[in-house]
Design a protein around this motif. Structure first.
Motif, short mmCIF file in Angstrom:
data_model
loop_
_atom_site.label_atom_id
_atom_site.label_comp_id
_atom_site.label_asym_id
_atom_site.label_seq_id
_atom_site.Cartn_x
_atom_site.Cartn_y
_atom_site.Cartn_z
N UNK B 222 19.70 4.20 32.14
CA UNK B 222 19.09 3.15 32.94
C UNK B 222 20.00 1.92 32.93
N UNK B 223 20.26 1.42 34.12
CA UNK B 223 20.93 0.13 34.21
C UNK B 223 20.00 -0.75 35.04
N UNK B 224 19.30 -1.61 34.37
CA UNK B 224 18.19 -2.29 35.04
C UNK B 224 17.14 -1.24 35.32
N UNK B 225 16.74 -1.13 36.58
CA UNK B 225 15.79 -0.08 36.93
C UNK B 225 16.51 1.09 37.58
N UNK B 226 17.86 0.98 37.62
CA UNK B 226 18.64 2.04 38.25
C UNK B 226 18.87 3.18 37.27
N UNK B 227 18.85 4.36 37.78
CA UNK B 227 19.19 5.51 36.95
C UNK B 227 20.59 5.95 37.34
#
Lengths: 826, 240
Positions: B222-227
């Motif tokens: 997860x990078x922030x809410x990004x997968x």
């Protein structure tokens, strides 16, 4: 029967319009109730002995819409000079307040203005001004901007409110969308506050979204108040769809916020606050654009309303006095200088000028006016100064009548709208059912994926657009009829507009329609023993009592020849045949062959000459004295300059052109040949004209009748479309479906062209409105995903599409403003 | 009530409703808006209690260590940041598999240390002296990270794991709930995971395919809410 137009507020879609119509039609005594969603007006026709207007208003208010009352009282702000202290303001309030008919007075010393509400029936503004002057102060000229049109101001305020709401909504929705979407964008890392990162601080993230969506819901509160009210009253509208969709999104998101608080962090992925916020913002944007576009559809009528001048100069004992237009009374002597507008209708009593009547008739050339000529309100005096007597004021002027006619037309419905009306009535409930069924089906189909099912549910609700359906027809009719009015073509209603495009046969009356209607004497043929002058003198004396253009022509002919007319002892008009008169003890008979045959008068010796004259397009009139033929007076009418071009244009449009006349066959055929008529209906008595039209209709033709006289009225009424032309009589205009303000026949193809283009525009709008919903709703329901594993529609995109669909319908309707009249002689 | 009065009443009612909702949410969260931080403590305690024999005081590094069941790698977290000699949170692992796969320890970046056949990789959290209110325990030391260096704790939604960031994309992760440690209805059954960023190691000569005992695989992070999909060296363990 009485008819009224009521301004309605609070409608948001076609379902609202349907609901109002349905409610009002249920009232006993109502014969007609039509709502125009675009102009927000309700047109009612009712039996005033059985039903009061207040009952209609109450019924509309009861179902949640506002009837905007037009104030009977006038409001004026008068700038005051000479006030020195607050006591002056009080004094003015006192003296003005004492006048009978003044309802309230408020004088602001700081702004030096008096605001007066008064009943114009009881007190004139001039009396108020006089009272102020008498009290020792100066009543300065009223700022015209203060008397701004109420409706226009209301609409502008509405547009401003919508834009403000949109901006406020966008101020919160844009960051909301950013917060919701920025962390999810894969290929770019957008700056994001660490303190609300969804994976690290999901609860704070959810609460921030909640706080951002609350103001958006606040500014969009009307969707909820109107939407749920309509839903509970079992007649959901577009607002209901928005309210249900966004409420579902917000409630589900709040539920998930609680889930996060309980430790189910995955619920952060199921927040829909941004969908609700952006949906409301986009709908507000759509509504704002819609309001602006809707305003533009009625520009033509606003332009007409703005044509009348605000003041008039009247002559009182030879002294010029400028008074407000509302104070002009019938009989007032009015002075109009070059460059000024004619304030009311009347007859010129002195002076000579040229008047530009293009704003009323579309005719670009100024018309010469001299003593005895009619002048019309709002037309422009170009060259000379004239005095005229006011004969028609207020709502009786030609301008007011035109405005009323156009307003009525814009409020009427075209038969083509029926389908959209039926669909609109069921649309919203059906959409609710589709949304619910789709949501349930996907919930089951995805083994309980509530998030997926909710996306479908919201998307279906939000993409459905009943507005586009409701706006498709009225907007095009408004622009179309408005455009017609701008060009001097008054189309009386949606039905006329629709029927006109189907016309395949046009019947023209001859005299005054194809021809100028101002015939002149061309030949006088007398038998041996009778002088030509005596023949003309006797015939003219006999025709003196006739109103027929041919009779008038003979009178003018005798006068031009310097002949004195005898007194008539007896006069009788023999409809369709001629006249009978007694002059100096002699029986005079003047008329056509039929009349002579009826009276057993031998035409021997004159028949050949008569045929020859008729072959030249002239109208030969036999004259008999004391039962014996005395000669022929031939009269000819000049064909209008535009007739040939107009008929050629109609041929190009695939329309058959016929001419109907009481003239003999040879004369009629000669005229027909000159202008290219396909079919000649000659020697038709006035009362038989409508039968001829009926016969054509019996052949399966859609017939338009073009005429200008009283005797054309039955035929105009019988025809599928009656077109009254030019300086036509009131009766002809009353019987007609389309009124052409000028005498230019080119306006006939223009009117038909306008009808065709308007109907095409309506069809495009309906196609788009139906097509949009027919395609949009299944996509939103996940059909593409089901069949081809295709894309699902995000509710935000659904909302954007919905907003744009109404705007696109309006934009398409506004394209009609580019309509250009058919060119010919002009 | 006039129009303005109605509007004010409606706005007030709406404000009360919003405040009530927020209050109820906060109450549900136990009065703490940092639900991830707060609940990660409970979850970490469960891990510690599940393998108590593998949790030891690490005197050399001035902290506590949680050893993998096979003893090949440990997660170490400091008691007192002012005393910890190298890192405050780190992994200590057997260097042999990497050396065998070509690692030249001299080429490792500064956050790596190699001695005595071991590799240590991690980061400093601070330099302040820790004053424990109660007894110094492994959990108290973890709580200190949550309370003072919250940004080093995260929640990995795809895996339903908590994690401690060790700097340079190295991680120690554990299941939020070992009982329901599933993702997308598939039993994942990885209760603790040691994760290494392979790039510095590959740059130092490691052939990832030759590293034994570690899984070199793409994983979603997860990078922030990004997968995002990235490669990692992983050592996952099931504790039950």
């Amino acid at each position: 029967m009485e008819s009224q137009i009521l301004n309605i507020r609070g409608m948001t879609c076609a379902a609202c319009a349907q609901r109002i119509e349905k409610t009002v039609r249920k009232l006993s005594g109502i014969s007609q109730a039509n709502v125009n969603l675009a102009s927000e007006k309700l047109f009612v026709e009712y039996d005033s002995s059985a039903l009061e207007l207040s009952a209609i208003k109450a019924a509309v208010s009861k179902i949640g819409y506002e009837v905007v009352e037009k104030s009977e009282n006038a409001n004026v702000t008068i700038p005051i000079g000479g006030m020195t202290c607050a006591a002056c303001a009080k004094r003015i309030e006192k003296v003005v307040g004492k006048l009978e008919g003044v309802i309230s007075t408020s004088v602001n010393f700081a702004t030096e203005k008096a605001t007066v509400t008064y009943d114009p029936q009881k007190v004139r503004m001039s009396a108020i001004r006089a009272a102020i002057e008498k009290a020792g102060y100066k009543a300065l000229e009223v700022n015209k901007a203060d008397a701004a049109d109420e409706d226009r101001v209301r609409k502008q305020r509405e547009i401003k409110t919508l834009w403000t709401k949109f901006i406020v909504s966008a101020v919160f929705s844009v960051p909301l969308l950013y917060v919701a979407m920025a962390p999810m964008i894969k290929f770019v890392t957008l700056p994001f506050p660490a303190g609300i990162a969804p994976m690290e601080y999901p609860l704070i993230y959810a609460l921030v979204e909640l706080l951002l969506v609350v103001p958006v819901i606040g500014v969009g509160y009307k969707f909820y108040t109107i939407g749920f009210k309509a839903l509970f009253q079992r007649s959901p509208n577009m607002d209901s769809l928005i309210a249900i969709g966004t409420t579902a999104a917000v409630l589900y998101s709040i539920y998930n916020t609680f889930q996060i608080a309980e430790g189910h962090f995955m619920a952060v992925d199921s927040l829909y606050f941004e969908s609700a916020g952006v949906i409301i913002t986009l709908i507000l944007l759509g509504k704002s654009l819609e309001a602006v576009s809707k305003g533009r559809t009625s520009e033509a009528i606003k332009k007409l309303m703005g044509l009348a001048p605000k003041t008039a100069i009247i002559l009182e004992d030879g002294v010029e006095k400028e008074i407000p237009i509302d104070e002009v009374e019938i009989g007032d002597m009015i002075l109009v200088k070059p460059g000024e507008k004619i304030p009311v209708d009347g007859t010129v009593l002195g002076g000579h000028t040229a008047i530009d009547e293009s704003m009323l008739t579309g005719e670009s050339m100024p018309v010469d006016k001299k003593e005895g000529d009619q002048v019309y309100a709002a037309s422009l005096n170009t060259t000379g100064t004239i005095q005229f007597r006011a004969e028609k004021i207020g709502s009786d002027t030609a301008l007011a009548q035109i405005i009323k006619l156009v307003e009525d037309a814009q409020g009427s419905k075209a038969p083509i709208a029926q389908m959209a009306d039926i669909v609109s009535g069921y649309f919203v409930p059906v959409v609710c059912v589709i949304a619910l069924l789709s949501g349930i089906a996907w919930y089951i189909g995805t083994a309980g994926d509530l998030k997926f099912a909710l996306t479908i549910f919201i998307s279906v609700l939000v993409i459905a657009c009943p507005c586009a359906l409701g706006l498709a027809t009225p907007t095009a009719i408004m622009v179309g009829t408005g455009k017609g009015a701008e060009n001097g073509i008054l189309i009386k209603g949606g039905e006329a507009l629709e029927t006109a495009h189907k016309i395949n046969t046009i019947v023209f009356d001859k005299t005054g329609t194809i021809t100028e209607g101002k015939p002149t004497v061309t030949d006088v043929l007398a038998i041996e023993g009778v002088s030509k002058d005596l023949l003309l003198q006797l015939t003219a004396s006999a025709e003196k009592g006739s109103e027929h253009p041919l009779g008038q022509a003979i009178v003018h002919g005798a006068e031009d020849a310097g002949l004195t007319l005898f007194a008539t002892e007896h006069f009788e008009s023999l409809t369709g045949r001629g006249i009978e008169a007694k002059i100096n003890g002699e029986d005079i008979l003047a008329g056509n062959r039929k009349l002579m045959t009826e009276r057993s008068i031998s035409l021997t010796g004159m028949e050949e000459a008569s045929d020859q004259l008729a072959g030249e397009g002239k109208t030969p009139m036999y004259v008999a004295i004391n039962g014996k033929l005395a000669g022929i007076v031939a009269v000819a009418d000049v064909v209008k300059e535009s007739s040939r071009a107009a008929i050629e244009r109609l041929h190009k449009m695939g329309i058959e052109v016929a001419m109907i006349t009481g003239d003999n066959k040879r004369t009629a055929e000669a005229i027909a040949k000159q202008v290219g008529i396909d079919r000649v209906l000659s020697e038709v008595l006035p009362q038989d004209k409508s039968d001829e039209v009926r016969k054509l209709q019996a052949e399966g033709r859609k017939v338009a009748m073009v005429g200008d006289g009283i005797n054309d009225a039955p035929a105009l009424a019988q025809a599928d479309i009656g077109i009254a032309i030019g300086s036509g009589t009131d009766v002809a205009m009353e019987s007609a479906d389309i009124v052409l303000m000028r005498s230019d026949l080119m306006d006939v193809p223009t009117a038909i062209n306008l009808s065709k283009q308007t109907i095409r525009n309506i069809k495009q709008n309906l196609f788009w409105a139906f097509g949009y919903n027919v395609i949009g709703i299944p996509i939103a329901a996940g059909l593409l995903h089901l069949l081809f594993n295709g894309p699902l529609l995000n509710p935000i995109f659904a909302a954007a599409a919905m907003s744009l669909s109404s705007v696109s319908v309006l934009t398409n309707a506004l394209r009609l403003k580019r309509f250009k009249p058919t060119t010919g002689t002009r | 009530m006039n129009k303005n009065g109605k509007l004010i009443a409606a706005v007030a009612a709406a404000a009360v409703l919003v405040v009530a909702i927020i209050a109820a949410v906060v109450q549900t969260a136990g009065g703490n808006l940092d639900v991830v931080g707060k609940q990660s403590i409970t979850s970490f305690e469960t891990i510690l209690n599940t393998i108590p024999d593998n949790v030891k005081e690490d005197e050399i590094n001035g902290g506590w260590s949680l050893n993998a069941p096979d003893g090949s790698v440990s997660f170490i977290w400091a008691k007192d940041y002012s005393q910890s000699p190298l890192h405050d949170v780190m992994l200590e692992l057997d260097a042999a598999p990497f050396v065998s796969a070509g690692l030249d320890t001299d080429k490792l970046p500064d956050n790596y240390a190699a001695y005595d056949g071991m590799l240590m990789v991690g980061t400093k959290l601070g330099t302040e002296k820790t004053v424990n209110e109660g007894e110094a325990t492994p959990l108290a030391a973890y709580e200190q990270i949550v309370n003072k260096h919250r940004s080093f704790i995260n929640y990995h939604m795809d895996m339903d794991h908590y994690g401690v960031k060790l700097g340079d994309d190295n991680m120690f992760e554990w299941a939020k709930n070992m009982e329901t440690n599933t993702v997308k209805n598939q039993n994942q059954d990885k209760d603790i995971v040691f994760a290494l960023n392979p790039e510095p190691l590959i740059a130092a000569g490691v052939d990832p395919e030759k590293v034994e005992g570690w899984v070199y695989a793409p994983v979603s992070v997860m990078e922030g809410a990004k997968t995002l999909e990235v490669y990692k060296f992983l050592k996952p363990f099931n504790l039950k």
